[in-house]
Design a protein around this motif. Structure first.
Motif, short mmCIF file in Angstrom:
data_model
loop_
_atom_site.label_atom_id
_atom_site.label_comp_id
_atom_site.label_asym_id
_atom_site.label_seq_id
_atom_site.Cartn_x
_atom_site.Cartn_y
_atom_site.Cartn_z
N PRO A 279 5.49 14.34 -45.42
CA PRO A 279 6.03 13.55 -46.53
C PRO A 279 5.91 12.07 -46.24
O PRO A 279 6.18 11.62 -45.12
CB PRO A 279 7.49 14.01 -46.59
N GLY A 280 5.46 11.32 -47.23
CA GLY A 280 5.27 9.89 -47.04
C GLY A 280 3.84 9.50 -46.75
O GLY A 280 3.49 8.33 -46.74
N ILE A 281 2.97 10.52 -46.49
CA ILE A 281 1.55 10.28 -46.25
C ILE A 281 0.74 11.14 -47.21
O ILE A 281 0.84 12.37 -47.19
CB ILE A 281 1.16 10.61 -44.79
N ARG A 282 -0.05 10.52 -48.06
CA ARG A 282 -0.81 11.26 -49.07
C ARG A 282 -1.97 12.03 -48.46
O ARG A 282 -2.26 13.16 -48.84
CB ARG A 282 -1.33 10.30 -50.14
N GLU A 283 -2.67 11.39 -47.52
CA GLU A 283 -3.84 12.02 -46.91
C GLU A 283 -3.42 12.98 -45.80
O GLU A 283 -2.31 12.89 -45.26
CB GLU A 283 -4.78 10.95 -46.34
N LYS A 284 -4.32 13.90 -45.47
CA LYS A 284 -4.06 14.80 -44.35
C LYS A 284 -4.05 14.01 -43.05
O LYS A 284 -4.72 12.98 -42.92
CB LYS A 284 -5.12 15.90 -44.31
N VAL A 285 -3.31 14.52 -42.09
CA VAL A 285 -3.06 13.75 -40.89
C VAL A 285 -3.16 14.64 -39.65
O VAL A 285 -2.94 15.86 -39.72
CB VAL A 285 -1.65 13.10 -40.97
N ASP A 286 -3.52 14.03 -38.51
CA ASP A 286 -3.56 14.76 -37.24
C ASP A 286 -2.14 14.99 -36.74
O ASP A 286 -1.32 14.07 -36.74
CB ASP A 286 -4.33 13.96 -36.18
N LEU A 287 -1.89 16.21 -36.27
CA LEU A 287 -0.58 16.55 -35.70
C LEU A 287 -0.72 16.81 -34.21
O LEU A 287 -1.73 17.33 -33.74
CB LEU A 287 0.00 17.77 -36.39
N ASN A 288 0.34 16.46 -33.48
CA ASN A 288 0.34 16.58 -32.03
C ASN A 288 1.65 17.18 -31.54
O ASN A 288 2.67 17.15 -32.26
CB ASN A 288 0.16 15.20 -31.38
N VAL A 289 1.63 17.69 -30.34
CA VAL A 289 2.85 18.09 -29.64
C VAL A 289 2.86 17.43 -28.27
O VAL A 289 1.81 17.11 -27.70
CB VAL A 289 2.96 19.63 -29.49
N PHE A 290 4.07 17.21 -27.75
CA PHE A 290 4.23 16.67 -26.40
C PHE A 290 4.58 17.81 -25.46
O PHE A 290 5.43 18.64 -25.77
CB PHE A 290 5.31 15.60 -26.38
N ASN A 291 3.94 17.83 -24.32
CA ASN A 291 4.15 18.89 -23.35
C ASN A 291 5.33 18.52 -22.43
O ASN A 291 5.15 18.12 -21.29
CB ASN A 291 2.88 19.10 -22.52
N GLY A 292 6.52 18.65 -22.99
CA GLY A 292 7.71 18.31 -22.23
C GLY A 292 8.89 18.08 -23.16
O GLY A 292 8.84 18.33 -24.37
N SER A 293 9.97 17.57 -22.59
CA SER A 293 11.19 17.31 -23.35
C SER A 293 11.20 15.88 -23.88
O SER A 293 10.35 15.06 -23.52
CB SER A 293 12.41 17.55 -22.46
N MET A 294 12.21 15.57 -24.70
CA MET A 294 12.35 14.22 -25.22
C MET A 294 12.63 13.23 -24.09
O MET A 294 12.14 12.10 -24.09
CB MET A 294 13.47 14.17 -26.25
N GLU A 295 13.39 13.66 -23.12
CA GLU A 295 13.68 12.80 -21.98
C GLU A 295 12.40 12.47 -21.21
O GLU A 295 12.19 11.33 -20.77
CB GLU A 295 14.69 13.49 -21.06
#
Length: 317
Positions: A279-295
């Motif tokens: 939401p907030g972006i009309r075009e398709k976008v690359d998605l990522n994940v982080f290999n770890g915790s928020m800390e």
């Protein structure tokens, strides 16, 4: 005087003139009369031999060609994207099936995404699958600045995202010139992710490429006092950058339409799709994940000096 009987025209002897007329008349018919009055015999045309395949052979050949076309179409256009049509046994969000086992999600953008509503994106920080970091294109080569970078970079910080900037590397441009251009374009602050080197093009000389990339990485690390992140595809990394030097940098792997990362070495980020919808972006976008915790994500960022108090992010409130 004795009268002679009348002589008919047909019985008159032919003279030279009359014989010439007869020859012309014969030539007009397409062939000359022989002296004896016989026509010349026509030459028989040779029969051309026609070579043709048996019907079953033709059908077999056409079937083989059709099979090769179908196999090629599947190999190049269907198989690489077959993951899109697989059933989603995990959690589906943002228009795709999210990788299993990761809690920290993010995205990356450039001017191709157009105008972005950062207020809408901010709501995703408290969504069931929180989106908490964003990378954005800052520069390319030795003289191209992304037109949307300055605004997006400021908006990301203002709306509580952990932000980062990347440089798209051009093998045809001097490495040191590219590094200095990125430094002039990007003013990183404490709490930002390390600079990213986006390498996707090999160039003509593989050995020169590795030398030039090491120049860029050392210059950036010297200036920002943090190890840069290396972004490239799974195949590019294994073919050209799989050695101890490049393995020492945090790795952001681009590997689409697979259930899990196949790379054996350590990695920090995984760009798992280019078909995301936020939401907030009309075009398709690359998605990522982080290999770890928020800390652990925050530990990767540029540290704050001891004299400056670390601000509390929206995700920690």
């Amino acid at each position: 005087m004795i009268k002679q009987p009348p002589i008919t025209v047909a019985s008159r002897p032919q003279g030279k003139a009359s014989r010439k007329r007869n020859v012309k008349k014969s030539s007009s018919s397409g062939r000359l009369s022989s002296p004896k009055g016989k026509a010349r015999p026509r030459r028989k045309k040779k029969k051309e031999r026609s070579w043709s395949l048996p019907r079953w052979t033709y059908c077999l050949a056409m079937g083989g060609v059709a099979a090769l076309i179908l196999i090629g179409f599947y190999y190049f256009f269907i198989e690489p994207y077959s993951y899109r049509w697989k059933p989603c046994y995990g959690m589906k969000a943002y228009g795709v099936c999210l990788p299993y086992g990761f809690s920290i999600h993010g995205f990356d953008i450039s001017h191709h995404q157009g105008q972005i509503d950062w207020g809408e994106l901010q709501k995703l920080q408290k969504a069931p699958f929180p989106v908490r970091f964003v990378f954005m294109k800052a520069s390319e080569g030795g003289d191209f600045s992304d037109t949307a970078f300055v605004r997006n970079f400021d908006e990301a910080r203002r709306h509580g995202f952990v932000r980062g900037a990347y440089h798209f590397y051009n093998p045809k441009t001097d490495a040191l010139r590219q590094a200095d251009f990125f430094i002039r374009s990007v003013k990183l602050e404490p709490g930002d992710l390390p600079p990213v080197l986006d390498i996707e093009v090999r160039g003509e000389d593989e050995r020169k490429l590795r030398t030039d990339l090491s120049i860029w990485l050392r210059r950036i690390e010297q200036y920002y006092k943090v190890k840069p992140i290396l972004y490239t595809s799974y195949k590019f990394k294994t073919r050209y950058l799989s050695d101890s030097l490049f393995n020492s940098y945090p790795y952001w792997i681009a590997h689409y339409y697979v259930d899990s990362v196949e790379y054996d070495g350590p990695w920090r980020f995984w760009q798992h799709t280019d078909m995301g919808k936020l939401p907030g972006i009309r075009e398709k976008v690359d998605l990522n994940v982080f290999n770890g915790s928020m800390e652990e994500l925050l530990q990767l960022t540029i540290p704050y000096p001891d004299t400056i108090q670390k601000p509390q992010s929206i995700s920690e409130k």
